[in-house]
Design a protein around this motif. Sequence first.
Motif, PDB file in Angstrom:
ATOM      1  N   VAL A   1       0.840  -1.199   0.000  1.00  0.00           N
ATOM      2  CA  VAL A   1       0.000   0.000   0.000  1.00  0.00           C
ATOM      3  C   VAL A   1       0.872   1.245   0.000  1.00  0.00           C
ATOM      4  CG1 VAL A   1      -1.802   1.271   1.237  1.00  0.00           C
ATOM      5  CG2 VAL A   1      -1.788  -1.238   1.292  1.00  0.00           C
ATOM      6  N   LEU A   2       0.469   2.239  -0.787  1.00  0.00           N
ATOM      7  CA  LEU A   2       1.073   3.565  -0.725  1.00  0.00           C
ATOM      8  C   LEU A   2       0.096   4.495  -0.031  1.00  0.00           C
ATOM      9  CD1 LEU A   2       3.252   5.656  -1.545  1.00  0.00           C
ATOM     10  CD2 LEU A   2       1.926   6.031  -3.649  1.00  0.00           C
ATOM     11  N   VAL A   3       0.541   5.158   1.025  1.00  0.00           N
ATOM     12  CA  VAL A   3      -0.277   6.151   1.727  1.00  0.00           C
ATOM     13  C   VAL A   3       0.302   7.526   1.413  1.00  0.00           C
ATOM     14  CG1 VAL A   3      -1.034   7.037   3.958  1.00  0.00           C
ATOM     15  CG2 VAL A   3      -0.904   4.560   3.577  1.00  0.00           C
ATOM     16  N   ALA A   4      -0.490   8.371   0.767  1.00  0.00           N
ATOM     17  CA  ALA A   4      -0.081   9.735   0.427  1.00  0.00           C
ATOM     18  C   ALA A   4      -1.035  10.699   1.129  1.00  0.00           C
ATOM     19  CB  ALA A   4      -0.110   9.954  -1.087  1.00  0.00           C
ATOM     20  N   GLU A   5      -0.555  11.304   2.194  1.00  0.00           N
ATOM     21  CA  GLU A   5      -1.390  12.145   3.055  1.00  0.00           C
ATOM     22  C   GLU A   5      -0.511  13.214   3.679  1.00  0.00           C
ATOM     23  OE1 GLU A   5      -3.631  14.116   5.083  1.00  0.00           O
ATOM     24  OE2 GLU A   5      -4.828  12.368   4.483  1.00  0.00           O
TER      25      GLU A   5
ATOM     26  N   ASP B   1       3.247  14.236   0.156  1.00  0.00           N
ATOM     27  CA  ASP B   1       2.863  15.164  -0.910  1.00  0.00           C
ATOM     28  C   ASP B   1       2.708  14.401  -2.215  1.00  0.00           C
ATOM     29  OD1 ASP B   1       5.509  15.433  -2.576  1.00  0.00           O
ATOM     30  OD2 ASP B   1       6.120  15.691  -0.494  1.00  0.00           O
ATOM     31  N   GLY B   2       2.020  15.041  -3.161  1.00  0.00           N
ATOM     32  CA  GLY B   2       1.724  14.373  -4.418  1.00  0.00           C
ATOM     33  C   GLY B   2       2.937  14.096  -5.276  1.00  0.00           C
ATOM     34  N   GLU B   3       3.911  14.990  -5.271  1.00  0.00           N
ATOM     35  CA  GLU B   3       5.114  14.782  -6.076  1.00  0.00           C
ATOM     36  C   GLU B   3       5.847  13.522  -5.631  1.00  0.00           C
ATOM     37  OE1 GLU B   3       7.167  15.394  -9.248  1.00  0.00           O
ATOM     38  OE2 GLU B   3       5.795  17.006  -8.649  1.00  0.00           O
TER      39      GLU B   3
ATOM     40  N   ARG C   1      -7.056  13.744  -1.171  1.00  0.00           N
ATOM     41  CA  ARG C   1      -7.408  14.535  -2.351  1.00  0.00           C
ATOM     42  C   ARG C   1      -6.867  15.960  -2.279  1.00  0.00           C
ATOM     43  NH1 ARG C   1     -13.365  15.629  -5.137  1.00  0.00           N
ATOM     44  NH2 ARG C   1     -12.464  16.342  -7.111  1.00  0.00           N
ATOM     45  N   ASP C   2      -6.654  16.465  -1.055  1.00  0.00           N
ATOM     46  CA  ASP C   2      -6.350  17.881  -0.887  1.00  0.00           C
ATOM     47  C   ASP C   2      -4.890  18.156  -0.548  1.00  0.00           C
ATOM     48  OD1 ASP C   2      -9.139  18.504  -1.240  1.00  0.00           O
ATOM     49  OD2 ASP C   2      -9.446  17.729   0.777  1.00  0.00           O
TER      50      ASP C   2
ATOM     51  N   ARG D   1       1.096  18.970  -6.037  1.00  0.00           N
ATOM     52  CA  ARG D   1       0.447  17.963  -6.870  1.00  0.00           C
ATOM     53  C   ARG D   1      -0.644  17.297  -6.032  1.00  0.00           C
ATOM     54  NH1 ARG D   1       3.968  16.805 -11.218  1.00  0.00           N
ATOM     55  NH2 ARG D   1       2.227  15.678 -12.139  1.00  0.00           N
ATOM     56  N   THR D   2      -1.869  17.547  -6.390  1.00  0.00           N
ATOM     57  CA  THR D   2      -2.998  17.092  -5.577  1.00  0.00           C
ATOM     58  C   THR D   2      -3.255  15.604  -5.763  1.00  0.00           C
ATOM     59  OG1 THR D   2      -4.615  17.515  -7.322  1.00  0.00           O
ATOM     60  CG2 THR D   2      -4.069  19.357  -5.843  1.00  0.00           C
ATOM     61  N   GLY D   3      -4.112  15.090  -4.883  1.00  0.00           N
ATOM     62  CA  GLY D   3      -4.533  13.710  -5.037  1.00  0.00           C
ATOM     63  C   GLY D   3      -5.250  13.477  -6.354  1.00  0.00           C
TER      64      GLY D   3
END
Length: 219
Positions: free
Chosen positions: A3-7, A32-34, A52-53, A57-59
């Motif tokens: 799993v990748l958690v991007a938050e 972060d999105g980048e 999403r926020d 680079r957004t979700g």
Amino acid sequence: MRVLVAEDERVLADMVAKGLRRLSMAVDVVYDGESALEKLGINRYDVAVLDRDMPGRTGDEVCRHIAGSGSGTRVLMLTAAAGIRERVEGLGLGADDYLTKPFAFAELVARLQALSRRSVAALPPVLEQDGIVLDVTRHTASRDGLALSLSPKEYAVLHVLLRAEGRVVSAEDLLEQAWDENTDPFTNTVRTTVMTLRRKLGDPPVLHTVARIGYRLGE
């Protein structure tokens, strides 16, 4: 499951990752999105959990990238917005599921497990072979009716081997699917985990080493 958690809320991201690792998932975390796009370019994930926020680079952008990549990675979008329009927009970008903050960790886990089953050929939530029963939903394992006390990594390795349905799985594939990126690929962690798992599975031997190739389950 990897799993990748991007938050961007670091405390939340780290708490989610800690909880998922306790359930034998391999988790990489970015804030972060980048960074999420960089990880997606290097590693293969079953599911990406995207805020999403995120700033920069957004979700939404990361989700578009995943949807267009053909990687098979499923997307669970997180957002503080609870409106129907926001959910519809997120699903329209290619997200597979949506979860509104604040959320219950148990619900997050249930949604991840459901998405993971959709990321590969359809597999039941309960896997069985040679008397071994692994219940993904309850996170339990047994052999011949006797409960197995497995570490998170032993459980993850058993899950990967059961999914292979008797096929040989290389040490490299086990490392990719059951460990996160912080694991040194040159350590003997896979061999050690397989050795302890084999002992716990008991007799007759069911976990075999295939010389110079990998490991497989099967009497």
